[in-house]
Motif scaffolding. Structure first.
Motif: not given
Length: 129
Positions: A44, A48, A52, A75, A79
């Motif tokens: 993860w 992520s 980004e 996003f 998060v």
């Protein structure tokens, strides 16, 4: 509200910096992956970070800016549970660390609004700047 022409590039820079940090110092990000999320925290963290970096690239290009900003908005919402996990895990840490963890929670709101504003201000479709 009109935004600076640099606003999308500043947001791209922020996302690029965060994305690189996920690969350079992954342990700090692994620690905030909610335990309820299936799979390895490191997976993860890297995923992520890659998202980004992709969003940063998309925001930097006028042709993909609107779509990238829309995805960035989602996003930042997506998060948020990691920030909640960090606040829960750090609630017994020394005051400065606990304060930093709690401060991350409301900071998500301006990020969501910033990305949404970039999406709204971006011209639709292919074009040249």
């Amino acid at each position: 509200m009109a935004r600076s022409k640099r606003s999308p590039l500043l947001l791209a820079g922020l996302l690029a910096t965060a994305g690189v940090a996920h690969f350079v110092a992954p342990r700090q990000f692994d620690a905030i992956v909610p335990r309820a999320v299936p799979g390895s925290p490191r997976t993860w963290t890297y995923a992520s970070g890659a998202v980004e970096l992709a969003l940063a690239a998309g925001l930097a290009l006028p042709r993909t800016r609107r779509a990238s900003a829309r995805v960035a908005t989602a996003f930042f919402v997506g998060v948020f549970p990691a920030n909640v996990q960090m606040a829960l895990d750090w609630r017994h840490r020394p005051a400065p660390l606990r304060t930093a963890a709690y401060a991350r929670l409301p900071l998500q709101v301006p990020l969501v609004l910033w990305a949404r504003g970039v999406a709204r201000d971006a011209r639709p479709g292919p074009h040249r700047d």
